[in-house]
Design a protein around this motif. Structure first.
Motif, PDB file in Angstrom:
ATOM      1  N   ARG A   6      -3.567   4.726   6.657  1.00 14.27           N
ATOM      2  CA  ARG A   6      -4.304   5.947   6.358  1.00 14.27           C
ATOM      3  C   ARG A   6      -4.906   5.874   4.959  1.00 14.27           C
ATOM      4  O   ARG A   6      -6.056   6.261   4.744  1.00 14.27           O
ATOM      5  N   ARG A   7      -4.129   5.380   4.014  1.00 15.00           N
ATOM      6  CA  ARG A   7      -4.676   5.268   2.655  1.00 15.00           C
ATOM      7  C   ARG A   7      -5.812   4.238   2.612  1.00 15.00           C
ATOM      8  O   ARG A   7      -6.817   4.456   1.935  1.00 15.00           O
ATOM      9  N   MET A   8      -5.683   3.159   3.377  1.00 17.24           N
ATOM     10  CA  MET A   8      -6.746   2.151   3.380  1.00 17.24           C
ATOM     11  C   MET A   8      -8.044   2.738   3.953  1.00 17.24           C
ATOM     12  O   MET A   8      -9.145   2.445   3.474  1.00 17.24           O
ATOM     13  N   VAL A  55       0.855  -1.194   0.000  1.00 25.38           N
ATOM     14  CA  VAL A  55       0.000   0.000   0.000  1.00 25.38           C
ATOM     15  C   VAL A  55       0.889   1.241   0.000  1.00 25.38           C
ATOM     16  O   VAL A  55       1.818   1.354   0.789  1.00 25.38           O
ATOM     17  N   LYS A  56       0.581   2.158  -0.895  1.00 26.24           N
ATOM     18  CA  LYS A  56       1.382   3.383  -0.991  1.00 26.24           C
ATOM     19  C   LYS A  56       1.055   4.305   0.184  1.00 26.24           C
ATOM     20  O   LYS A  56      -0.117   4.600   0.419  1.00 26.24           O
ATOM     21  N   PRO A  57       2.059   4.747   0.930  1.00 25.35           N
ATOM     22  CA  PRO A  57       1.790   5.610   2.085  1.00 25.35           C
ATOM     23  C   PRO A  57       1.081   6.906   1.664  1.00 25.35           C
ATOM     24  O   PRO A  57       1.361   7.442   0.592  1.00 25.35           O
ATOM     25  N   LEU A  58       0.168   7.366   2.512  1.00 27.18           N
ATOM     26  CA  LEU A  58      -0.586   8.596   2.234  1.00 27.18           C
ATOM     27  C   LEU A  58      -0.108   9.691   3.195  1.00 27.18           C
ATOM     28  O   LEU A  58      -0.316   9.591   4.397  1.00 27.18           O
ATOM     29  N   PRO A  90      -3.799  14.092   2.787  1.00 25.51           N
ATOM     30  CA  PRO A  90      -5.067  13.381   2.599  1.00 25.51           C
ATOM     31  C   PRO A  90      -5.659  13.546   1.204  1.00 25.51           C
ATOM     32  O   PRO A  90      -6.435  12.704   0.761  1.00 25.51           O
ATOM     33  N   LEU A  91      -5.325  14.623   0.515  1.00 22.42           N
ATOM     34  CA  LEU A  91      -5.839  14.823  -0.841  1.00 22.42           C
ATOM     35  C   LEU A  91      -4.818  14.371  -1.880  1.00 22.42           C
ATOM     36  O   LEU A  91      -4.966  14.650  -3.068  1.00 22.42           O
ATOM     37  N   LYS A 109      -8.900   5.960   3.902  1.00 22.50           N
ATOM     38  CA  LYS A 109      -9.406   6.881   2.873  1.00 22.50           C
ATOM     39  C   LYS A 109     -10.123   6.098   1.764  1.00 22.50           C
ATOM     40  O   LYS A 109     -11.205   6.493   1.312  1.00 22.50           O
ATOM     41  N   LEU A 124      -8.124  11.740   8.959  1.00 20.57           N
ATOM     42  CA  LEU A 124      -7.153  10.928   8.225  1.00 20.57           C
ATOM     43  C   LEU A 124      -7.446  10.979   6.735  1.00 20.57           C
ATOM     44  O   LEU A 124      -6.541  11.066   5.911  1.00 20.57           O
ATOM     45  N   ALA A 125      -8.740  10.935   6.381  1.00 25.88           N
ATOM     46  CA  ALA A 125      -9.131  10.941   4.973  1.00 25.88           C
ATOM     47  C   ALA A 125      -9.214  12.362   4.415  1.00 25.88           C
ATOM     48  O   ALA A 125      -9.275  12.537   3.195  1.00 25.88           O
TER      49      ALA A 125
END
Lengths: 95, 483
Positions: B378-380, A49-52, A55-56, B382, B429-430
């Protein structure tokens, strides 16, 4: 995850944060219980999973490299704890 | 009963009262009730009266802006030029900000009157307002109970009618949770919608400012004043700001609202669930299409959030070093002693805990296990929302798992306090917008429902909340001692 008293002392040093000797044990307990909560993250496989970070998924906007701030030294130094001749004073760093 | 912003604007425009008159009334109410509630850290009486006089002159000239003459309060986290900005911390007790936050500047330009700066958990870290250097805030509905946090002073001030509206910030629920616990309406916009310039940073990828008010219609006016691009905030959005008031009267007929099953599972007080079910029925009667959805990674949002928030906090709070502003310890022996003791004396317990955890999570050898892992989760989280918004327009659930708790009930156990944020933090987070509005009472204490929309769809949140508030009057209720 359980921390030891020495771990707490070394983290506090990294954070440049003085903590009293008699409160180290309490930090050991508090931080260990927070880390136990945090360890729940490991229940999930997130490999690939690519780190986020934003948030946008946006990246930082850049601007032209031009001076936009005026000189406000006196205003800013008026709220400083210790200044002299337009400089911020701290204890001697170089002997 | 305290007036709404909408009523104040009408009254000012019709000449029924002046801004100076109502500003004096609010200042008198603050003087009377603040000793009980402690929702203000600073009351800026002279400035307020001066701004009210200017507002009256502007009104007389027919040059009124959106909020000209409306008395509001700012969370003491927004920098206010020439006015102490403490962030609820001893380390900034002597900090008189040398500039205005963009939010403050915008309110000033539109002619709003600033009554003062509201109490808060230190550096916005807390869910009960018990972490303030200036003492806890009392909930106006039951003064033995907490108002929520971190924007507890702003929520309590609006609930008790000590300000017509107030600003807050929301990093993990700090607008929505106190709004729910104090029975007022509050909105956290999309990340980047409201400028963070001059908003003292906690978690920079999570922080977002927004308003508290007595109705969704009022929140629409306040958000209008706050929102929009700001070149001084590098993450400010350039997306156009719609006219939030213009769409309020649109109905909710056919609106697809999803109920996340994870938000109604174990952990939610069943009495709150009953109140929320009644609100859902009202929306169904208005024509909304209600269905169940799933946000499967909800349970991960708390650990994920606390890693990211604490890591960002430890980095942001490194600027408080006792050199350029704020508290400095007495007689430092060397520079390291100056840093360590200034920070040790200046920060409170919860802030220290978070700095330590954040420092640990970012330290060599642990970064991947904590910070990087949290960013992946966090991406999961979102992605869960994005998937849900394929089939619904709006998500609805509780704002909090329980109503306001007694002061002191959770102070010994930081983790139990963190669990209060289970329904709110995943939005930060999202980066999604969310809103809390009053939907009833349990044990005489307010219950909030939370609405969640897709990115930059604040208009739909406000419209749905407004439609609900046309068929309910929970938002208009005022605690007896302050009515």
């Amino acid at each position: 995850m359980t921390l030891k008293a020495d771990d707490v002392r070394s983290i506090a040093h990294l954070a440049r944060l003085h903590i009293d000797d008699d409160s180290v044990d309490r930090y050991v307990d508090d931080l260990s219980s927070i880390l136990t909560l945090v360890d729940q993250m490991n229940q999930i496989d997130s490999s690939g999973v690519k780190p986020l970070a934003n948030p946008l998924d946006a990246s930082q906007r850049l601007r032209a490299d031009e001076v936009t701030e005026g000189d406000q030294r006196e205003k800013f130094q008026a709220i400083a704890p210790d200044v002299a001749d337009g400089l911020y004073r701290v204890p001697r760093v170089i002997e | 009963m305290p007036m709404t912003v909408t009523e104040i604007r009408q009254g000012l425009a019709a000449g029924e009262f002046s801004s100076s008159e109502i500003t004096r009334d609010y200042l008198a109410r603050i003087a009377q009730h603040n000793p009980t509630l402690n929702c203000f850290i600073s009351v800026t009486e002279a400035l307020a009266l001066d701004q009210a006089r200017q507002a009256d002159a502007r009104l007389a000239q027919g040059k009124a802006g959106l909020l000209t003459g409306v008395p509001i309060a700012h969370k003491d986290l927004f920098c206010t030029d020439g006015v102490r900005t403490s962030c609820g911390s001893r380390i900034l007790d002597n900090f008189v900000a040398p500039y205005d936050a963009t939010v403050v500047e915008r309110f000033r330009q539109t002619g709003a009157v600033m009554l003062g700066k509201t109490n808060m958990d230190e550096f916005a870290m807390g869910s009960s307002n018990e972490n303030s250097h200036y003492g806890n805030v009392a909930n106006p509905w039951k003064t033995t109970h907490v108002p929520g946090g971190s924007s507890g002073g702003s929520a309590a001030a609006v609930a008790a009618g000590l300000a017509a509206a107030a600003t807050g910030t929301d990093t993990g629920g700090s607008i929505r949770q106190p709004a729910a616990l104090c029975g007022v309406t509050g909105i956290k916009p999309t990340y980047g919608r409201v400028s963070r310039y001059g908003m003292i940073a906690f978690g920079s990828s999570l922080d977002q400012g927004g308003p508290f008010a007595r109705s969704a219609a009022d929140c629409a006016l306040l958000l209008q004043a706050m929102a929009g691009f700001d070149g001084r905030d590098s993450t400010s959005s350039e997306t156009d700001v719609p006219d939030y008031s213009a769409s309020l009267e649109q109905g909710v007929e056919g609106l697809r609202i999803g109920l996340p099953k994870e938000y109604f599972a174990e952990g939610l007080d069943s009495r709150l669930a009953g109140v929320i079910d009644t609100a859902i029925d009202e929306l169904r009667k208005l024509g909304a299409d209600i269905s169940e959805i799933s946000l499967p990674n909800t349970g991960l949002s708390i650990p994920t959030y606390y890693v990211i928030a604490m890591a960002e906090a430890s980095s942001n709070l490194s600027r408080f070093d006792g050199v350029r502003f704020g508290h400095r310890c007495a007689n430092p022996v060397d520079l390291e002693d100056l840093y360590k003791r200034s920070r040790g004396e200046g920060f409170g317990e919860e802030v220290k805990r978070r700095i330590l955890i954040g420092t640990y999570a970012l330290s060599a050898g642990y970064y991947d296990a904590y910070y990087l892992k949290a960013q992946q989760l966090r991406r999961m989280i979102k992605d869960d929302f994005q998937k849900a918004f394929d089939s619904v327009d709006l998500i609805l659930g509780p704002t909090t798992p329980e109503v306001a708790f007694a002061i002191g009930a959770k102070t010994d156990d930081p983790v139990s306090m963190y669990l209060q944020d289970i329904y709110t933090i995943s939005l930060n987070l999202a980066g999604l917008p969310g809103m809390s509005l009053p939907a009833g009472f349990v044990d005489g204490l307010p219950v909030g429902i939370q609405l969640i929309a897709n990115y930059f769809d604040e208009a739909r949140l406000l419209q749905t909340a407004h439609q609900y508030q046309q068929v309910s009057d929970w938002h208009l209720q005022t605690p007896e001692a302050f009515s």
